[in-house]
Design a protein around this motif. Structure first.
Motif, short mmCIF file in Angstrom:
data_model
loop_
_atom_site.label_atom_id
_atom_site.label_comp_id
_atom_site.label_asym_id
_atom_site.label_seq_id
_atom_site.Cartn_x
_atom_site.Cartn_y
_atom_site.Cartn_z
N PHE A 30 0.83 -1.20 0.00
CA PHE A 30 0.00 0.00 0.00
C PHE A 30 0.87 1.25 0.00
CE2 PHE A 30 -2.98 2.95 2.32
CZ PHE A 30 -3.81 3.13 1.24
N VAL A 31 1.89 1.26 0.86
CA VAL A 31 2.76 2.43 0.94
C VAL A 31 3.60 2.57 -0.31
CG1 VAL A 31 4.70 3.47 2.15
CG2 VAL A 31 2.85 2.42 3.45
N ALA A 32 4.22 1.49 -0.75
CA ALA A 32 5.16 1.58 -1.86
C ALA A 32 4.47 1.94 -3.16
CB ALA A 32 5.91 0.25 -2.02
N GLU A 33 3.26 1.45 -3.37
CA GLU A 33 2.61 1.67 -4.65
C GLU A 33 1.76 2.92 -4.68
OE1 GLU A 33 0.56 -1.63 -6.19
OE2 GLU A 33 2.26 -2.96 -6.08
N LYS A 34 1.27 3.38 -3.53
CA LYS A 34 0.31 4.47 -3.57
C LYS A 34 0.79 5.75 -2.89
CE LYS A 34 -3.24 4.57 -4.85
NZ LYS A 34 -3.68 5.15 -6.11
N ASN A 35 1.87 5.69 -2.12
CA ASN A 35 2.24 6.87 -1.37
C ASN A 35 3.54 7.49 -1.80
OD1 ASN A 35 0.02 6.83 0.51
ND2 ASN A 35 0.88 4.89 1.09
N SER A 36 4.12 6.99 -2.86
CA SER A 36 5.37 7.55 -3.33
C SER A 36 5.10 8.74 -4.23
CB SER A 36 6.14 6.49 -4.10
OG SER A 36 5.33 5.94 -5.10
N LEU A 37 5.89 9.76 -4.04
CA LEU A 37 5.72 10.98 -4.82
C LEU A 37 7.11 11.49 -5.10
CD1 LEU A 37 4.06 13.37 -5.89
CD2 LEU A 37 4.09 14.31 -3.60
N THR A 140 9.87 2.88 4.37
CA THR A 140 10.13 1.69 5.19
C THR A 140 9.09 1.56 6.30
OG1 THR A 140 11.77 2.98 6.44
CG2 THR A 140 12.59 1.54 4.70
N TYR A 141 7.97 2.31 6.14
CA TYR A 141 6.76 2.15 6.96
C TYR A 141 6.93 2.59 8.40
CZ TYR A 141 7.59 -1.17 3.30
OH TYR A 141 8.05 -1.74 2.14
N ASN A 142 7.95 3.39 8.65
CA ASN A 142 8.12 3.96 9.99
C ASN A 142 7.41 5.31 9.99
OD1 ASN A 142 8.97 4.98 12.46
ND2 ASN A 142 11.03 4.11 12.28
N LEU A 143 6.10 5.27 10.14
CA LEU A 143 5.29 6.46 9.94
C LEU A 143 5.51 7.51 11.02
CD1 LEU A 143 1.92 4.97 8.66
CD2 LEU A 143 3.87 5.82 7.35
N GLU A 147 6.76 11.16 10.06
CA GLU A 147 5.97 12.34 10.41
C GLU A 147 6.83 13.39 11.09
OE1 GLU A 147 1.69 13.41 12.53
OE2 GLU A 147 2.71 11.54 13.04
N LYS A 148 7.64 12.98 12.06
CA LYS A 148 8.50 13.93 12.78
C LYS A 148 9.50 14.59 11.82
CE LYS A 148 8.21 11.48 17.20
NZ LYS A 148 8.95 10.62 18.17
N LEU A 149 10.06 13.80 10.91
CA LEU A 149 11.05 14.34 9.98
C LEU A 149 10.42 15.28 8.97
CD1 LEU A 149 13.16 11.11 9.48
CD2 LEU A 149 14.00 13.26 10.42
N PHE A 150 9.22 14.94 8.48
CA PHE A 150 8.55 15.84 7.55
C PHE A 150 8.16 17.15 8.24
CE2 PHE A 150 7.40 12.14 4.66
CZ PHE A 150 8.20 12.58 3.63
N VAL A 151 7.79 17.07 9.51
CA VAL A 151 7.48 18.30 10.27
C VAL A 151 8.74 19.15 10.38
CG1 VAL A 151 6.91 19.19 12.56
CG2 VAL A 151 5.52 17.38 11.56
N THR A 152 9.89 18.51 10.60
CA THR A 152 11.16 19.24 10.65
C THR A 152 11.44 19.94 9.33
OG1 THR A 152 12.09 17.71 12.28
CG2 THR A 152 13.65 19.02 11.00
N VAL A 153 11.22 19.20 8.22
CA VAL A 153 11.42 19.79 6.89
C VAL A 153 10.50 21.00 6.71
CG1 VAL A 153 11.20 19.41 4.40
CG2 VAL A 153 12.18 17.62 5.85
#
Length: 352
Positions: A30-37, A140-143, A147-153
């Protein structure tokens, strides 16, 4: 490609005949096929970074090109290339490790790159490292970590003077909305998707980057709406995504084929079986023109299931046999499993 398990889990028991388009609907698929951008913020490394260019059905895997060299973007002049090559080479090694699925090593390389960027006080390099780390955690599904890293970005972007409605901010916010959806935080996901839709409306649709992101937001939001059972709205947003995909990729692209499949499955959810059949037949017509037909078997199987639902048994059997044949030809396990399931259901219905 849309997974019917996620779409149909709330359908009445009598419609249990549908199976997921990828039968093994693991979180990984689900993650690999639908959430990659593809990374909209740092595309200059894309020539090294196939990791961020997944073969998902989302048409965003198309490169977003900004006319900036990697060294210039990171703040280096050409005559500084040798001086700063350690950071560049470390980032490239991290990307290569990710391509090889050596994720622990990739993370080690990224931490090393971050230290180098911090020592050089290279703010753009630091931002890029954090974004790569976030994407690695995401894939790698460590959501929680992602999330924390994207908030940092996001904080680094906004702290650097980037406005809220900038395409980079919208892109990161979209990923955060997706994470909320995957963590079943429906309220936050809903707020996030709606905010992204509102912000992208401020951008000129003649700008290809904005148009691409507009299509992606609609695609992902449609999946969210299906998760919460709003198939009518999901169809509307999927249609928007499909229009953008056609404008960017063309009507005979793999991405268009897979979006047509999603439209067919969504129409099934809306109990419009004729429209579902039409979309899936269109998807097959497009797929027959493609060189890579590895996904086509699953679409034939989905069409077979819809025909079975409509009681058109002969055509259903024909479609499922074609799906099974293509699955064997391309060693596509999901196509074979989906086709076999349909054929089993067909025997049960014809025997009753």
């Amino acid at each position: 490609m849309l997974k019917i398990t996620h779409i149909l889990r709330k359908v009445a028991p009598k419609r249990h005949l549908f199976r997921p388009i990828v039968c093994k609907t693991t979180f990984k698929h689900f993650v690999a096929e639908k959430n990659s951008l593809r990374n909209l913020i740092y595309p200059e490394l894309s020539k090294y970074n196939k990791y961020f260019s997944f073969k998902s059905h989302s048409f965003l895997s198309r490169p977003i090109l900004f006319a900036v060299s990697i060294l210039t973007w990171l703040g280096f002049d050409q005559d500084e290339e040798e001086k700063e090559s350690e950071l560049i080479m470390t980032l490239k090694r991290a990307v290569l490790c990710t391509q090889r699925e050596e994720y622990e090593k990739a993370e080690q390389m990224l931490h090393l790159a971050l230290r180098i960027a911090q020592q050089q006080q290279n703010q753009q390099g630091i931002l890029y490292c954090y974004d790569l780390m976030a994407n690695l955690a995401f894939n790698t599904y460590n959501l929680d970590k992602a999330e924390k890293l994207f908030v940092t970005v996001l904080q680094l972007l906004l702290g650097g003077g980037i406005p809220e409605d900038d395409i980079k901010v919208i892109h990161i916010s979209l990923k955060l909305a997706r994470i909320c959806q995957l963590k079943a935080n429906i309220e936050r996901a809903d707020i996030g998707y709606k905010w992204c839709l509102e912000q992208i409306e401020h951008h000129d649709k003649d700008n290809e980057d904005a148009k691409l992101l507009y299509g992606v937001i609609n695609d992902w939001y449609a999946q969210y709406l299906l998760d919460i059972g709003n198939s009518a709205q999901a169809l509307m947003h999927l249609n928007e995504a499909y229009k953008v995909c056609n404008e960017i990729e063309g009507i005979n692209s793999e991405k268009s084929m897979l979006l047509l499949n999603d439209l067919g499955i969504t129409s099934f959810r809306a109990e419009d079986y004729n429209r579902a059949e039409k979309f899936l037949q269109e998807a097959i017509n497009v797929g027959n023109k493609l060189e890579d037909k590895s996904h086509l078997g699953v679409i034939h199987a989905n069409l077979g299931l819809i025909l079975l639902q409509k009681g058109i048994y002969k055509e259903a059997e024909k479609s499922c046999n074609e799906g099974k044949k293509l699955g064997k030809l391309y060693e596509h396990t999901e196509s074979i499993e989906q086709s076999n399931y349909c054929l089993d259901q067909l025997k049960m219905n014809m025997g009753s």
